[in-house]
Write an enzyme that holds these catalytic residues in place. Structure first.
Site, PDB file in Angstrom:
ATOM      1  CB  THR A 149      -0.921   0.094   1.274  1.00 37.84           C
ATOM      2  OG1 THR A 149      -1.845  -1.097   1.243  1.00 37.84           O
ATOM      3  CG2 THR A 149      -1.707   1.466   1.383  1.00 37.84           C
ATOM      4  CB  SER A 150       1.192   4.136   0.364  1.00 34.50           C
ATOM      5  OG  SER A 150       1.544   5.538   0.228  1.00 34.50           O
ATOM      6  CB  SER A 151       5.724   3.920   0.562  1.00 32.72           C
ATOM      7  OG  SER A 151       7.251   3.827   0.223  1.00 32.72           O
ATOM      8  CE1 TYR A 173      -6.235  -3.130  -2.685  1.00 29.30           C
ATOM      9  CE2 TYR A 173      -4.452  -4.554  -2.295  1.00 29.30           C
ATOM     10  CZ  TYR A 173      -5.719  -4.288  -2.597  1.00 29.30           C
ATOM     11  OH  TYR A 173      -6.568  -5.594  -2.485  1.00 29.30           O
ATOM     12  CG  HIS A 290      -2.741   7.902  -0.626  1.00 29.43           C
ATOM     13  ND1 HIS A 290      -2.195   7.572  -1.686  1.00 29.43           N
ATOM     14  CD2 HIS A 290      -1.716   7.588   0.428  1.00 29.43           C
ATOM     15  CE1 HIS A 290      -1.160   6.925  -1.370  1.00 29.43           C
ATOM     16  NE2 HIS A 290      -0.645   6.946  -0.159  1.00 29.43           N
TER      17      HIS A 290
END
EC number: 3.1.1.72
Length: 307
Positions: A149-151, A173, A290
């Site tokens: 997720t994200s980073s 994601y 986000h």
């Protein structure tokens, strides 16, 4: 008596040494059913921490999922906040939870080291975790997957590009394309505002060449990819969804402008699923920023644990 005393001493030593190995060498025998740190999984050039979840009903020749946390996250937080450990109990696979070594705990998706196969960066350390786990548990090397997720989603795309030989599939994601956060100063753990704000726009072919250059001598199969993104994301702008899908469409030789299908309201209302071919799907989440929800059941389908 001397022989008996010798045997008792030998057995006591063996038991003590074995207990010490279990206590100090969690890399040898991680306990099932809890998150355990592995401290010696081989070469770890960038000091990434490794945590592992081995289910109590471990399958023979189990699969492996590498689950990669977000900025400010930890292995413990992703273990608790994602569904993969619970799903491991159902399906018998192992979950690896890497933990970033940097302040703020973002991942290095910016240095040449991490963007190069066996380059000595974060990606190299994570790949070595997979190799150790596969050997330790006689895991099925055809059932190794990566998600984040994200980073962690950025690193998911980087892992798929730098180590396509290790992974059968990935789910990202809310990330960006592999190489999009490249630091011109070769700085690890660097932020790239141009990419984050969706201003790094190019062709599928160019994005594909960036991914393929991370392992230039590789000619084997590549992991199929599923890309999730919220359409009102103001941290990693939604254009990154388009660019990431372009990248993998280019890698797989799909016509980005002519997907096979687009389905509305799936996997939930106001979300849409676009399929370019068997190796690439994109899911755009309507009204979602986000903080996008992990769809564990959908992941299990994509990874082949369920139909």
């Amino acid at each position: 008596m001397i022989l008996l005393s010798y045997l008792l001493t030998y057995l006591l030593c063996a038991l003590t040494c074995s207990a010490r190995a279990i206590h100090n060498g969690r890399s040898l025998i991680p306990r099932a059913g809890s998150l355990e740190q592995v401290t010696d999984f081989g070469d770890n050039p960038s000091n990434v921490k490794m945590y592992i979840y081995v289910p109590t009903n471990l399958a023979s020749n189990p699969g492996i999922i590498v689950a990669i946390h977000y900025c400010t996250g930890t292995a413990q937080a992703y273990y608790q906040g994602s569904p993969y450990a619970q799903l491991a109990e159902t399906h018998g696979f192992i979950v690896i939870y890497p933990e970033s070594p940097y302040e703020g705990t973002c991942w290095d998706v910016s240095s040449q080291a991490t963007l190069t196969h066996n380059g000595g960066g974060n990606s190299n350390s994570i790949a070595n975790m997979v190799t150790w786990t596969t050997k330790q548990y006689n895991a099925d090397s055809s059932k190794v997957f990566v998600t984040g997720t994200s980073s962690g989603a950025m690193m998911t795309n980087v892992m798929a590009a730098t180590y396509p030989n290790l992974f059968a599939a990935g789910v990202a994601y809310a990330g960006v394309p592999a190489g999009c956060f490249l630091s011109t100063a070769d700085q690890p753990d660097a932020w790239n505002s141009t990419c984050a704000q969706g201003q790094s726009i190019t062709t599928p072919e160019h994005w594909a060449s960036i991914a393929e250059a991370m392992y230039p001598d590789y000619s084997g199969s590549r992991p199929k990819m599923q890309i999730y993104h919220g359409n009102v994301d103001t941290t990693l702008y939604p254009q990154n969804y388009e660019e990431t899908c372009k990248q993998w469409a280019g890698v797989f030789g799909y016509n980005y402008d002519a997907p096979e299908s687009t389905e509305s309201n799936t996997p939930e209302a106001n979300w849409s699923r676009t399929t370019w071919g068997p190796n690439l799907q994109g899911i755009l989440a309507g009204g979602v920023g986000h903080n996008i929800q992990i769809h564990g059941d959908e992941d299990m389908k994509w990874f082949g644990f369920t139909n």
